[in-house]
Write an enzyme that holds these catalytic residues in place. Structure first.
Site, PDB file in Angstrom:
ATOM      1  CB  CYS A   7       2.889   7.844   3.310  1.00  0.00           C
ATOM      2  SG  CYS A   7       3.763   6.126   4.093  1.00  0.00           S
ATOM      3  CB  CYS A  63       3.254  -2.527  14.002  1.00  0.00           C
ATOM      4  SG  CYS A  63       3.176  -2.394  11.762  1.00  0.00           S
ATOM      5  CB  CYS A 120       1.212   5.897  11.621  1.00  0.00           C
ATOM      6  SG  CYS A 120       1.641   6.845  10.426  1.00  0.00           S
ATOM      7  CB  CYS A 170       7.217  -2.905  15.827  1.00  0.00           C
ATOM      8  SG  CYS A 170       8.458  -2.102  15.204  1.00  0.00           S
ATOM      9  CB  CYS A 190       7.693  -5.401   8.995  1.00  0.00           C
ATOM     10  SG  CYS A 190       8.911  -4.062   9.241  1.00  0.00           S
ATOM     11  CD  GLU A 209      -3.004  -0.712   1.856  1.00  0.00           C
ATOM     12  OE1 GLU A 209      -3.917  -0.965   1.974  1.00  0.00           O
ATOM     13  OE2 GLU A 209      -2.773  -1.273   3.206  1.00  0.00           O
TER      14      GLU A 209
HETATM   15  N1  SAH Z   1       8.912   0.578   9.403  1.00  0.00           N
HETATM   16  C1  SAH Z   1       9.503   1.902   9.487  1.00  0.00           C
HETATM   17  C2  SAH Z   1       8.617   2.843   8.429  1.00  0.00           C
HETATM   18  C3  SAH Z   1       7.203   2.766   8.293  1.00  0.00           C
HETATM   19  S1  SAH Z   1       6.256   2.346   9.932  1.00  0.00           S
HETATM   20  C4  SAH Z   1       9.406   2.699  11.553  1.00  0.00           C
HETATM   21  O1  SAH Z   1       9.066   1.335  12.338  1.00  0.00           O
HETATM   22  O2  SAH Z   1       9.833   3.687  11.653  1.00  0.00           O
HETATM   23  C5  SAH Z   1       5.703   4.683   9.468  1.00  0.00           C
HETATM   24  C6  SAH Z   1       5.175   4.955  11.309  1.00  0.00           C
HETATM   25  O3  SAH Z   1       3.644   3.687  11.667  1.00  0.00           O
HETATM   26  C7  SAH Z   1       6.983   4.172  12.480  1.00  0.00           C
HETATM   27  O4  SAH Z   1       6.745   5.573  12.957  1.00  0.00           O
HETATM   28  C8  SAH Z   1       5.298   3.452  13.185  1.00  0.00           C
HETATM   29  O5  SAH Z   1       5.784   3.039  14.950  1.00  0.00           O
HETATM   30  C9  SAH Z   1       4.132   3.510  13.414  1.00  0.00           C
HETATM   31  N2  SAH Z   1       3.116   3.116  13.910  1.00  0.00           N
HETATM   32  C10 SAH Z   1       3.536   1.950  13.391  1.00  0.00           C
HETATM   33  N3  SAH Z   1       2.293   0.740  13.617  1.00  0.00           N
HETATM   34  C11 SAH Z   1       1.409   1.956  14.659  1.00  0.00           C
HETATM   35  C12 SAH Z   1       0.107   2.655  15.477  1.00  0.00           C
HETATM   36  N4  SAH Z   1      -1.184   1.136  15.232  1.00  0.00           N
HETATM   37  N5  SAH Z   1      -0.710   3.222  15.401  1.00  0.00           N
HETATM   38  C13 SAH Z   1       0.395   4.469  15.241  1.00  0.00           C
HETATM   39  N6  SAH Z   1       1.383   4.718  14.413  1.00  0.00           N
HETATM   40  C14 SAH Z   1       1.947   3.108  14.220  1.00  0.00           C
HETATM   41 FE1  SF4 Z   2       8.297  -2.880  10.688  1.00  0.00          FE
HETATM   42 FE2  SF4 Z   2       5.852  -1.940  11.015  1.00  0.00          FE
HETATM   43 FE3  SF4 Z   2       7.776  -1.767  13.155  1.00  0.00          FE
HETATM   44 FE4  SF4 Z   2       7.702  -0.335  10.863  1.00  0.00          FE
HETATM   45  S1  SF4 Z   2       6.165  -0.387  13.000  1.00  0.00           S
HETATM   46  S2  SF4 Z   2       9.972  -1.692  11.507  1.00  0.00           S
HETATM   47  S3  SF4 Z   2       6.723  -0.976   9.267  1.00  0.00           S
HETATM   48  S4  SF4 Z   2       6.994  -4.049  12.104  1.00  0.00           S
END
Ligand code: SAH
Ligand code: SF4
Length: 362
Positions: free
Chosen positions: A116, A130, A347, A127, A123, A90
């Site tokens: 974006c 996420c 995000c 995390c 990934c 996406e």
């Molecule tokens: N992998 C990279 C970039 C993609 S994620 C990173 O982690 O920075 C982009 C942003 O979205 C990151 O700051 C991540 O922590 C945030 N993010 C992930 N899951 C989220 C959620 N459920 N709610 C809000 N932000 C989130």
């Molecule tokens: Fe990967 Fe999501 Fe963690 Fe960013 S926030 S590093 S996209 S698992």
């Protein structure tokens, strides 16, 4: 794994000039790709058929197709893009500022947009908060697939090539885990005769692979970085971002200090605020201390929920109290307004869709 056919968008202008002879044809093709947004060889009217046939054997034009599109009430558009091997990812079109009109209805300032982009299908970082992580890791995107997201979204929104756009590498995937293709894409975006998007309009967001932050810094490309910090102590950060065990907070802070930053700019630290986990003033206090020696700016992000998550969104009051504490102690801080939340484009809400899910919303 399907062998991917390269695309014309995988190359810088210099590289394309080495592949396509005579040189002026490469220049024309570059124009077709990035100024006319050609999707196929058929579109390239002034290129001889013999050359087009030869190139078509080896290279795709645009490696992406739009599989689905959802428009939010705030103007955000989420695109589901299909790759040549049928995988999906996406990208999001974000309206940052409305156009400003004068009293005669003439445009004084055009609307401002940010795209974006994703860098991987899925990934590896995993995390716990996420949604992208839930589907695991499928594959890296090629440079052309990263570039094509911007071309495709600009074209779909009739955004002319010479209109300014910002890019944030905040879609699916960890950009620094795909460093070679990421940096190639950054270079292609910068091309004067291509999209001409300067590095300072590009922000790489990372979950904090400190050794790769150093590598990116050594390349001195001029891009901004945003660090997804999210916690002030290693215990909580390791719970949220498992690879923190290998790249702890201290190693990230040290890498940021070494990163070449435009003296007028600040490094952005993203701090995902999760109710009852890291939204207390004690954490805010530690954050101020942690970033004391860095020209930093903090972006507070509300946790965006999705079905099945065990985390909660913090209250507005706690968020504001957290921000006020930081501001009072000299730390620049904004609260990110979550765009496109009604269409799960905010995000952390992006994910790969299976064929079945795809059929659901077609
Ligand atoms: N992998 C990279 C970039 C993609 S994620 C990173 O982690 O920075 C982009 C942003 O979205 C990151 O700051 C991540 O922590 C945030 N993010 C992930 N899951 C989220 C959620 N459920 N709610 C809000 N932000 C989130
Ligand atoms: Fe990967 Fe999501 Fe963690 Fe960013 S926030 S590093 S996209 S698992």
């Amino acid at each position: 794994m399907t062998k991917l056919k390269p695309s014309l968008m995988d190359y810088t202008q210099k590289e394309l000039t080495a592949l396509v002879k005579p040189a002026f044809r490469a220049k024309q093709i570059y124009g077709w790709l990035y100024h006319q947004y050609a999707d196929s060889y058929d579109d390239m009217k002034n290129i001889p058929n013999s050359l087009k046939e030869e190139l078509a054997q080896k290279y795709l034009v645009n490696p992406l197709t739009i599989a689905n599109k959802e428009v939010s009430s705030d103007g955000t558009i989420k695109y589901l893009l299909e790759l040549q091997d049928g995988k999906t990812m996406e990208a999001v079109w974000l309206k940052m500022k409305d156009a400003q009109l004068d009293c005669n209805g003439e445009t004084v300032h055009e609307a401002k947009y940010t795209i974006c982009v994703s860098t991987q299908v899925g990934c590896k970082v995993g995390c716990t908060f996420c949604l992208t992580a839930k589907g695991g890791f499928t594959r890296d995107l090629t440079a052309g697939e990263i570039v094509a997201q911007v071309v495709t979204l600009k074209k779909d929104n009739d955004h002319k090539h010479n209109r300014k756009i910002n890019i944030v590498y905040m879609g699916m995937g960890e950009p620094l885990d795909n460093l070679t293709n990421l940096t190639q894409a950054i270079e292609i975006f910068k091309e004067d005769e291509g999209l001409c998007i300067s590095a300072k309009r590009q922000t790489v967001s990372t979950s904090g692979l400190s050794t790769k932050i150093d590598k990116l810094g050594e390349m001195d490309l001029g891009v901004h970085i945003a660090i997804s910090l999210h916690a002030v102590d290693d215990e909580l950060r390791s719970e949220l971002i498992p690879m923190n065990k290998a790249h702890n907070i201290n190693s990230i802070i040290e890498a940021v200090k070494r990163f070449p930053i435009d003296t007028r700019k600040r490094v952005m630290f993203e701090y995902l605020v999760i109710k009852g986990k890291n939204d207390d003033i004690g954490s805010a206090k530690k954050l101020v201390k942690l970033l004391a020696d860095i020209k930093a700016k903090v972006n507070l992000i509300y946790f965006n929920p999705y079905p099945g998550t065990s985390y909660d969104r913090p209250s507005k009051d706690d968020m504001i109290a957290f921000q006020e504490y930081l501001l009072k102690h000299g730390l620049l801080c904004t609260i990110r307004d979550s765009k496109g939340i009604d269409i799960s484009a905010a995000c952390g809400q992006l994910k790969e869709k299976t064929k079945l899910e795809n059929e659901d919303f077609k």
